[in-house]
Scaffold this motif. Sequence first.
Motif, PDB file in Angstrom:
ATOM      1  N   VAL A   1      -4.782  12.196   0.195  1.00  0.00           N
ATOM      2  CA  VAL A   1      -3.561  11.496   0.608  1.00  0.00           C
ATOM      3  C   VAL A   1      -2.538  12.466   1.200  1.00  0.00           C
ATOM      4  CG1 VAL A   1      -1.576  10.177  -0.233  1.00  0.00           C
ATOM      5  CG2 VAL A   1      -3.874   9.602  -1.025  1.00  0.00           C
TER       6      VAL A   1
ATOM      7  N   GLU B   1      -3.705  13.710   4.691  1.00  0.00           N
ATOM      8  CA  GLU B   1      -3.504  12.699   5.733  1.00  0.00           C
ATOM      9  C   GLU B   1      -2.048  12.634   6.168  1.00  0.00           C
ATOM     10  OE1 GLU B   1      -7.040   9.426   4.985  1.00  0.00           O
ATOM     11  OE2 GLU B   1      -5.175   9.226   3.845  1.00  0.00           O
ATOM     12  N   GLY B   2      -1.138  12.787   5.202  1.00  0.00           N
ATOM     13  CA  GLY B   2       0.273  12.776   5.550  1.00  0.00           C
ATOM     14  C   GLY B   2       0.648  13.974   6.424  1.00  0.00           C
TER      15      GLY B   2
ATOM     16  N   SER C   1      -6.179   9.867   9.685  1.00  0.00           N
ATOM     17  CA  SER C   1      -6.980   9.383   8.571  1.00  0.00           C
ATOM     18  C   SER C   1      -8.284  10.156   8.451  1.00  0.00           C
ATOM     19  CB  SER C   1      -7.294   7.893   8.750  1.00  0.00           C
ATOM     20  OG  SER C   1      -8.177   7.462   7.728  1.00  0.00           O
TER      21      SER C   1
ATOM     22  N   ASP D   1       0.843  -1.194   0.000  1.00  0.00           N
ATOM     23  CA  ASP D   1       0.000   0.000   0.000  1.00  0.00           C
ATOM     24  C   ASP D   1       0.882   1.249   0.000  1.00  0.00           C
ATOM     25  OD1 ASP D   1      -1.820   2.020   0.368  1.00  0.00           O
ATOM     26  OD2 ASP D   1      -2.843   1.076   2.067  1.00  0.00           O
ATOM     27  N   ARG D   2       0.859   2.000  -1.083  1.00  0.00           N
ATOM     28  CA  ARG D   2       1.704   3.193  -1.192  1.00  0.00           C
ATOM     29  C   ARG D   2       1.431   4.206  -0.088  1.00  0.00           C
ATOM     30  NH1 ARG D   2       2.749   5.330  -7.332  1.00  0.00           N
ATOM     31  NH2 ARG D   2       2.955   3.336  -8.398  1.00  0.00           N
ATOM     32  N   ARG D   3       0.207   4.228   0.419  1.00  0.00           N
ATOM     33  CA  ARG D   3      -0.136   5.215   1.442  1.00  0.00           C
ATOM     34  C   ARG D   3       0.536   4.909   2.775  1.00  0.00           C
ATOM     35  NH1 ARG D   3      -6.373   4.301   1.291  1.00  0.00           N
ATOM     36  NH2 ARG D   3      -5.490   2.188   1.353  1.00  0.00           N
TER      37      ARG D   3
ATOM     38  N   PHE E   1      -3.054   6.666   9.392  1.00  0.00           N
ATOM     39  CA  PHE E   1      -4.105   5.913   8.693  1.00  0.00           C
ATOM     40  C   PHE E   1      -5.109   5.281   9.646  1.00  0.00           C
ATOM     41  CE2 PHE E   1      -0.324   6.083   6.136  1.00  0.00           C
ATOM     42  CZ  PHE E   1      -0.834   6.696   5.015  1.00  0.00           C
TER      43      PHE E   1
END
Length: 297
Positions: A265, A268-269, A274, A55-57, A213
Motif C-alpha cells: 500500500v 503504491e502511494g 498499482s 476503500d481506504r486505499r 490504483f
Amino acid sequence: MNDDLAALGARIDRTNELLQRMLAEVAKTPSTHAIFVDAGYLYAAAGRLVAGTEDRRAFDLDAEGLIEALIDKARTIFADSRLLRVYWYDGARRRIHTAEQQSIAELPDVKVRLGNLNANNQQKGVDSLIRTDLESLARHRAISDAALLGGDEDLVSAVEAAQGYGARVHLWGIEAPEGRNQAEPLLWEVDSQRTFDLDFFKPYVSRRTAAAFETAGARPTREDVRFVGAQIAAKWLVARGRESLVELLPGHPYLPGSVDQDLLVEAEGLLQYSLRGQADLRRALRDGFWEHLQAQY
C-alpha cells in the motif's frame, strides 16, 4: 432517653457535616471527558461522504488534523470539562501497528487500541475494546462524559455499561449521503446525538489520484520499485527498531502478511501506480525491502 436523643442528633449533625464537605469537594473537582473513535466507522463514513468510496486505499485521511478538530469540538461542547484523552480504535493484522497507526499513536493525548483484521479486512474485537475502556473509566469515575464516534449496534452494551456507572454518553456521527450509517438501537440508548457534515470533514479527507490504483500510465522499472522498497524499509526500521528486525530475518525471503500488505500500500502511494497483478514488480519491491534490512544487520 434525652441523652440517647442528644447522641443521635450529634451523629446526624456529624453525618450532615461530612456530606457537605464531600459535596464541596465534588464541586471543586472539574468534569472530565474522553473521545472514543471507531476508526473503521470513521474511514468508511467519511470516505463515502467526501471521496465517494469506503476503500481506504482510495483516499488520504489527515488523522492528526481531524483529531485536533474533534478535540476542539469537544472543548466547545463540554465547556467546563477537561480532556482525559482520545481513544482511537482500529484493526490490524495480528494487532501489529501499521505506519499510519504508529504515527497516530505518537500524537499527544491519543491512545491507539488495536483489534484484529480477518482475511476480509473486517475488524474483530474492536467493539469489546471500546466497551472495556468505557466501562472501566466510568467505574473509576475517570470520566463524566464520553463522546463516542461510531455506529455499530454492538456498541449498545458499551453505552449501557458506562451509563450504569453514571457517565453520560454522547453519540457523534458522520453525515450519510443516503439513509443512516448508525444503528437505531444505538441512537436510542445514548444521552445525546450530534452529526458532523461534509464541511467538517472536507479539510481532512482527500481522494488519491486514480493513477495510484490503475495500471494505466507509465510503468515503473524494477529498479524504481526496488529503490522504493529500500526507502520503506528504512522508515520501517526507524519506526520498529532493531528488535523487530531480528524477529523478521528468520522468515526471509517471506514477509509476514501484515508487513507485506503495508509495504504494498505504501509503495503504491509513493509510485502512484498499482502493483496489483504485477508479480515481477512485487518481487522487486520485496527484494529492495529485504536488501536494505539485511544491510543493516
